[in-house]
Design a protein around this motif. Structure first.
Motif, PDB file in Angstrom:
ATOM      1  N   ARG A 190       0.815  -1.217   0.000  1.00 21.51           N
ATOM      2  CA  ARG A 190       0.000   0.000   0.000  1.00 21.51           C
ATOM      3  C   ARG A 190       0.846   1.263   0.000  1.00 21.51           C
ATOM      4  N   ASP A 191       1.909   1.291   0.789  1.00 14.92           N
ATOM      5  CA  ASP A 191       2.761   2.481   0.787  1.00 14.92           C
ATOM      6  C   ASP A 191       3.491   2.625  -0.545  1.00 14.92           C
ATOM      7  N   LEU A 192       3.895   1.490  -1.117  1.00 11.62           N
ATOM      8  CA  LEU A 192       4.556   1.529  -2.421  1.00 11.62           C
ATOM      9  C   LEU A 192       3.696   2.248  -3.456  1.00 11.62           C
ATOM     10  N   LEU A 193       2.396   1.972  -3.462  1.00 12.05           N
ATOM     11  CA  LEU A 193       1.526   2.576  -4.468  1.00 12.05           C
ATOM     12  C   LEU A 193       1.570   4.099  -4.405  1.00 12.05           C
ATOM     13  N   THR A 194       1.729   4.657  -3.233  1.00 14.95           N
ATOM     14  CA  THR A 194       1.761   6.120  -3.104  1.00 14.95           C
ATOM     15  C   THR A 194       3.024   6.707  -3.712  1.00 14.95           C
ATOM     16  N   ARG A 195       4.018   5.849  -3.995  1.00  8.66           N
ATOM     17  CA  ARG A 195       5.302   6.316  -4.523  1.00  8.66           C
ATOM     18  C   ARG A 195       5.528   5.915  -5.982  1.00  8.66           C
ATOM     19  N   THR A 197       5.700   6.408  -9.731  1.00  8.82           N
ATOM     20  CA  THR A 197       5.928   7.644 -10.494  1.00  8.82           C
ATOM     21  C   THR A 197       5.520   7.536 -11.950  1.00  8.82           C
ATOM     22  N   VAL A 198       4.953   6.391 -12.348  1.00  3.24           N
ATOM     23  CA  VAL A 198       4.515   6.220 -13.734  1.00  3.24           C
ATOM     24  C   VAL A 198       2.989   6.164 -13.769  1.00  3.24           C
ATOM     25  N   PRO A 199       2.395   6.380 -14.928  1.00  6.75           N
ATOM     26  CA  PRO A 199       0.938   6.260 -15.019  1.00  6.75           C
ATOM     27  C   PRO A 199       0.479   4.842 -14.687  1.00  6.75           C
ATOM     28  N   ALA A 200      -0.695   4.757 -14.111  1.00  9.34           N
ATOM     29  CA  ALA A 200      -1.269   3.464 -13.750  1.00  9.34           C
ATOM     30  C   ALA A 200      -2.712   3.391 -14.221  1.00  9.34           C
ATOM     31  N   LEU A 201      -3.124   2.180 -14.543  1.00  8.64           N
ATOM     32  CA  LEU A 201      -4.519   1.890 -14.873  1.00  8.64           C
ATOM     33  C   LEU A 201      -5.010   0.841 -13.893  1.00  8.64           C
ATOM     34  N   THR A 211     -11.889  -9.473  -5.307  1.00  7.92           N
ATOM     35  CA  THR A 211     -11.265  -8.155  -5.135  1.00  7.92           C
ATOM     36  C   THR A 211     -12.289  -7.119  -5.591  1.00  7.92           C
ATOM     37  N   PRO A 212     -13.160  -6.695  -4.695  1.00  7.88           N
ATOM     38  CA  PRO A 212     -14.299  -5.861  -5.091  1.00  7.88           C
ATOM     39  C   PRO A 212     -13.894  -4.465  -5.535  1.00  7.88           C
ATOM     40  N   VAL A 213     -14.888  -3.762  -6.055  1.00  3.94           N
ATOM     41  CA  VAL A 213     -14.674  -2.405  -6.560  1.00  3.94           C
ATOM     42  C   VAL A 213     -14.069  -1.510  -5.487  1.00  3.94           C
ATOM     43  N   SER A 214     -14.419  -1.729  -4.236  1.00  2.00           N
ATOM     44  CA  SER A 214     -13.863  -0.898  -3.159  1.00  2.00           C
ATOM     45  C   SER A 214     -12.340  -1.009  -3.099  1.00  2.00           C
ATOM     46  N   ASP A 215     -11.802  -2.196  -3.347  1.00  2.00           N
ATOM     47  CA  ASP A 215     -10.341  -2.351  -3.380  1.00  2.00           C
ATOM     48  C   ASP A 215      -9.736  -1.546  -4.522  1.00  2.00           C
ATOM     49  N   ALA A 216     -10.387  -1.602  -5.680  1.00  3.11           N
ATOM     50  CA  ALA A 216      -9.885  -0.855  -6.837  1.00  3.11           C
ATOM     51  C   ALA A 216      -9.931   0.653  -6.575  1.00  3.11           C
ATOM     52  N   ARG A 217     -11.007   1.109  -5.962  1.00  2.00           N
ATOM     53  CA  ARG A 217     -11.101   2.544  -5.651  1.00  2.00           C
ATOM     54  C   ARG A 217      -9.994   2.971  -4.689  1.00  2.00           C
ATOM     55  N   ALA A 218      -9.675   2.124  -3.727  1.00  2.00           N
ATOM     56  CA  ALA A 218      -8.614   2.459  -2.772  1.00  2.00           C
ATOM     57  C   ALA A 218      -7.259   2.540  -3.467  1.00  2.00           C
ATOM     58  N   ALA A 221      -7.103   5.726  -5.461  1.00  2.00           N
ATOM     59  CA  ALA A 221      -6.886   6.890  -4.597  1.00  2.00           C
ATOM     60  C   ALA A 221      -5.431   6.980  -4.143  1.00  2.00           C
ATOM     61  N   ALA A 222      -4.787   5.827  -3.950  1.00  2.00           N
ATOM     62  CA  ALA A 222      -3.408   5.827  -3.453  1.00  2.00           C
ATOM     63  C   ALA A 222      -2.395   6.177  -4.533  1.00  2.00           C
ATOM     64  N   LEU A 223      -2.642   5.756  -5.756  1.00  2.00           N
ATOM     65  CA  LEU A 223      -1.692   5.976  -6.842  1.00  2.00           C
ATOM     66  C   LEU A 223      -1.682   7.446  -7.259  1.00  2.00           C
ATOM     67  N   PRO A 224      -0.527   8.059  -7.418  1.00  2.00           N
ATOM     68  CA  PRO A 224      -0.485   9.497  -7.748  1.00  2.00           C
ATOM     69  C   PRO A 224      -1.060   9.847  -9.115  1.00  2.00           C
ATOM     70  N   ASP A 225      -0.955   8.930 -10.074  1.00  2.00           N
ATOM     71  CA  ASP A 225      -1.396   9.222 -11.445  1.00  2.00           C
ATOM     72  C   ASP A 225      -2.067   7.972 -12.008  1.00  2.00           C
TER      73      ASP A 225
END
Length: 263
Positions: A190-195, A197-201, A211-218, A221-225
């Motif tokens: 989880r902390d890694l995702l906040t760091r 630096t490349v685009p993510a989908l 792995t419900p939609v709530s996990d994907a939303r989280a 929210a954590a990924l910068p881009d």
């Protein structure tokens, strides 16, 4: 270190960034057939069978996510692929996160489909190890029948159901058990995702219960881009259940990464 993985390598080197596809558990590289077919005509697409799955060798015992990561790095070194877009679904998404952690400088874009970044709970560890014991004792068929209509939605196309069931029952129990034991010990990303630096989908089937939609939303929210795409009419494997919608989302993301100057 030379790679021992079986793999699909379609397309040729073009100015477009190669796409690397990492399958989930308990599947093999054929789960990516619609994506290999759709994108292999325009860019290089590489889809390995992870150790213990498909045509790759079984390594009994425990297969940590970091073991899968090093296997993928060795394969890409052998294939002279320096940088790439990395996509993974479910366990493959967790392996993709580990790859970013281990060699993120090679990753130009990250696709996380129907996955989640948290470490396993004590209850989850016990359940994964118990399932590993069961698979070694009973084989894959009973498990495959039980989870088929969670892997894909009950209303999924019969041909898709048959493909998914075929992959699960063809997986060696020793390989599946080793991966389950390894996933029980996975780190928290989880902390890694906040760091990142490349685009993510981030992609998820609207009816995914693993792995419900709530996990994907989280994760979104954590990924910068990041871009979030929720695919209706799909459960845990939207790339097979709704390949056109999945491919549309992936195509738009790949264009964005292709157009982005390399850091």
């Amino acid at each position: 270190m030379s790679s021992f993985l079986a793999y699909e390598d379609k397309g040729t080197d073009t100015p477009l960034i190669p796409l690397v596809l990492v399958h989930g558990h308990p599947f093999d590289r054929t789960m990516w057939n619609p994506q290999i077919e759709a994108f292999g005509s325009e860019r290089r697409v590489i889809a390995p069978d992870l150790r213990g799955y498909g045509a790759s060798p079984v390594v009994p015992g425990i297969a940590l996510l970091s073991d899968f990561t090093q296997d993928i790095a060795a394969l890409l070194d052998d294939l002279k692929v320096e940088t790439f877009v990395l996509a993974g679904l479910s366990m493959g998404g967790q392996i993709a996160m580990d790859c970013y952690w281990q060699f993120g400088d090679r990753v130009r874009g990250l696709v996380l489909a129907d996955t989640f970044p948290a470490a396993e709970t004590p209850e989850g560890k016990a359940a994964r190890n118990a399932m590993a014991d069961r698979l070694l004792r009973e084989g894959m068929r009973g498990y495959a029948g039980e989870v088929l209509e969670k892997m894909v939605a009950p209303y999924a196309d019969p041909a898709v159901k048959a493909h998914v069931h075929r992959m699960m029952t063809a997986t060696p129990a020793e390989g599946a058990a080793a991966a389950l034991r390894g996933r029980a010990e996975r780190p928290d990303y989880r902390d890694l995702l906040t760091r990142v630096t490349v685009p993510a989908l981030v992609v998820v089937g609207a009816d995914d219960t693993f792995t419900p939609v709530s996990d994907a939303r989280a994760m979104h929210a954590a990924l910068p881009d990041s871009t979030l795409r929720i695919i209706d009419g799909a459960a845990h494997m939207p790339n097979l259940e709704r390949p056109e919608e999945f491919n549309d989302a992936l195509r738009a993301f790949l264009k964005r990464v292709d157009d982005r100057p390399e850091a």
